[in-house]
Design a protein around this motif. Sequence first.
Motif, mmCIF file in Angstrom:
data_model
loop_
_atom_site.group_PDB
_atom_site.id
_atom_site.type_symbol
_atom_site.label_atom_id
_atom_site.label_comp_id
_atom_site.label_asym_id
_atom_site.label_seq_id
_atom_site.Cartn_x
_atom_site.Cartn_y
_atom_site.Cartn_z
ATOM 1 N N ASN A 105 0.825 -1.216 0.000
ATOM 2 C CA ASN A 105 0.000 0.000 0.000
ATOM 3 C C ASN A 105 0.857 1.263 0.000
ATOM 4 O O ASN A 105 0.562 2.208 -0.736
ATOM 5 C CB ASN A 105 -0.946 -0.002 1.207
ATOM 6 C CG ASN A 105 -2.088 -0.979 0.987
ATOM 7 O OD1 ASN A 105 -2.387 -1.349 -0.145
ATOM 8 N ND2 ASN A 105 -2.705 -1.420 2.065
ATOM 9 N N SER A 106 1.946 1.276 0.807
ATOM 10 C CA SER A 106 2.747 2.512 0.808
ATOM 11 C C SER A 106 3.505 2.661 -0.519
ATOM 12 O O SER A 106 3.708 3.779 -0.993
ATOM 13 C CB SER A 106 3.684 2.590 2.021
ATOM 14 O OG SER A 106 4.236 1.364 2.310
ATOM 15 N N THR B 216 1.004 4.201 -2.764
ATOM 16 C CA THR B 216 0.786 5.611 -2.428
ATOM 17 C C THR B 216 1.928 6.452 -2.987
ATOM 18 O O THR B 216 1.702 7.496 -3.615
ATOM 19 C CB THR B 216 0.715 5.789 -0.887
ATOM 20 O OG1 THR B 216 -0.206 4.821 -0.390
ATOM 21 C CG2 THR B 216 0.239 7.179 -0.498
ATOM 22 N N ARG B 217 3.161 5.981 -2.771
ATOM 23 C CA ARG B 217 4.324 6.721 -3.296
ATOM 24 C C ARG B 217 4.217 6.876 -4.809
ATOM 25 O O ARG B 217 4.503 7.910 -5.378
ATOM 26 C CB ARG B 217 5.620 5.992 -2.938
ATOM 27 C CG ARG B 217 6.100 6.251 -1.520
ATOM 28 C CD ARG B 217 7.572 5.865 -1.353
ATOM 29 N NE ARG B 217 7.853 4.467 -1.701
ATOM 30 C CZ ARG B 217 7.709 3.437 -0.859
ATOM 31 N NH1 ARG B 217 7.297 3.630 0.364
ATOM 32 N NH2 ARG B 217 7.987 2.202 -1.245
ATOM 33 N N LYS B 218 3.776 5.775 -5.469
ATOM 34 C CA LYS B 218 3.665 5.801 -6.925
ATOM 35 C C LYS B 218 2.629 6.835 -7.365
ATOM 36 O O LYS B 218 2.857 7.605 -8.306
ATOM 37 C CB LYS B 218 3.249 4.398 -7.409
ATOM 38 C CG LYS B 218 3.533 4.148 -8.864
ATOM 39 C CD LYS B 218 3.218 2.713 -9.244
ATOM 40 C CE LYS B 218 2.860 2.671 -10.708
ATOM 41 N NZ LYS B 218 1.966 1.584 -11.053
ATOM 42 N N ARG B 219 1.485 6.858 -6.643
ATOM 43 C CA ARG B 219 0.428 7.810 -7.008
ATOM 44 C C ARG B 219 0.893 9.259 -6.818
ATOM 45 O O ARG B 219 0.646 10.110 -7.664
ATOM 46 C CB ARG B 219 -0.828 7.534 -6.174
ATOM 47 C CG ARG B 219 -1.730 6.460 -6.804
ATOM 48 C CD ARG B 219 -3.107 6.473 -6.182
ATOM 49 N NE ARG B 219 -3.052 6.133 -4.762
ATOM 50 C CZ ARG B 219 -3.093 4.885 -4.294
ATOM 51 N NH1 ARG B 219 -3.183 3.876 -5.127
ATOM 52 N NH2 ARG B 219 -3.037 4.655 -3.004
ATOM 53 N N VAL B 220 1.603 9.490 -5.683
ATOM 54 C CA VAL B 220 2.100 10.848 -5.404
ATOM 55 C C VAL B 220 3.052 11.285 -6.522
ATOM 56 O O VAL B 220 2.966 12.388 -7.058
ATOM 57 C CB VAL B 220 2.804 10.889 -4.026
ATOM 58 C CG1 VAL B 220 3.554 12.208 -3.842
ATOM 59 C CG2 VAL B 220 1.788 10.697 -2.910
ATOM 60 N N ARG C 181 1.189 12.091 -9.646
ATOM 61 C CA ARG C 181 0.481 13.366 -9.558
ATOM 62 C C ARG C 181 1.456 14.521 -9.766
ATOM 63 O O ARG C 181 1.184 15.474 -10.479
ATOM 64 C CB ARG C 181 -0.244 13.479 -8.206
ATOM 65 C CG ARG C 181 -1.363 14.522 -8.243
ATOM 66 C CD ARG C 181 -2.170 14.527 -6.963
ATOM 67 N NE ARG C 181 -1.349 14.772 -5.819
ATOM 68 C CZ ARG C 181 -1.448 14.111 -4.651
ATOM 69 N NH1 ARG C 181 -2.322 13.146 -4.536
ATOM 70 N NH2 ARG C 181 -0.676 14.404 -3.634
#
Length: 284
Positions: free
Chosen positions: A267-268, A271-275, A278
């Motif tokens: 999950n983290s 999240t890092r990938k999504r950030v 973006r």
Amino acid sequence: MQEMNFAHFHGAVPKYRNYGAIAEQGVLFITPEANAIPRRYDPFEDSQGLLLDVVRTGAAVADCDVFMDYCLSQKILPLEDVAFWRCGDFFAPNPKKAGPLVDILLDFVYRYGLPAWEPGSSVLTTYPARYGNRAMAIRQDAEDNDISHALHYELTQRACMRSKSGAIPVCSLALTLLDFYLRFMEEIDRPYFPIHNTEWGLSFEHKKTPRLTAQVYDLVTCINLAYAHLVSVQGKAVRQCKHCQTFFVAEDLRAEYCSPRCRGAYNSKMTRKRVKERKLREGQ
Ligand SMILES: [Zn+2]
């Protein structure tokens, strides 16, 4: 009628101390060492360990690009071991390319022995999902009217049963394990699990749950029963962790991670990938 109590399996599968890979007439066979005496063991003693080794070894077949590429180039569709008698074995003529997979298959055989390879039967499976498009593109040319290879195949099976203490071709073993891997992991829609070489017994008393017992002499049947028991009776499943890729037995059919730590790590990572994505978008 009350439900059948279906949980009493015993395996009596032959296993030799040592096995080797031997090429004969252009086909690579795995065969017990000469003059070895088999002993019996019970694969149900550690049925979860057996299932995990089955999917690990099946995954090695699915991931062996040189083998899959060969099958596609020979237009073997469906993947059937008898087809290697028509177009030529992959394993014997390619010792270097096939070596790593043969070693993995031999490791499996040292631990669990060989499945029975019987006259008249053939191993049939399909391609892993990532080969789906390429497999679909294969057009089988004119119908294969020459069945002499099928006769040769059956004669080889008979010779193996008679004189070689149950040797089987590496191609048959590879496809057997690939088929298990696909059915357990990719859940291809073929919910039929054949039972061979098994002695069944039924015990019951008035108004008590009947008990079905099985003494199994065949490794493939042990794997089928162990899997049916794991999934249907225990409600568990064999899974591959989305994060660390380890195969594990999941308590729950929906489980995706081998441990809470892997769920957190995955999950983290996402999240890092999504950030990052973006930021890239906003930067443009
Ligand atoms: Zn994991």
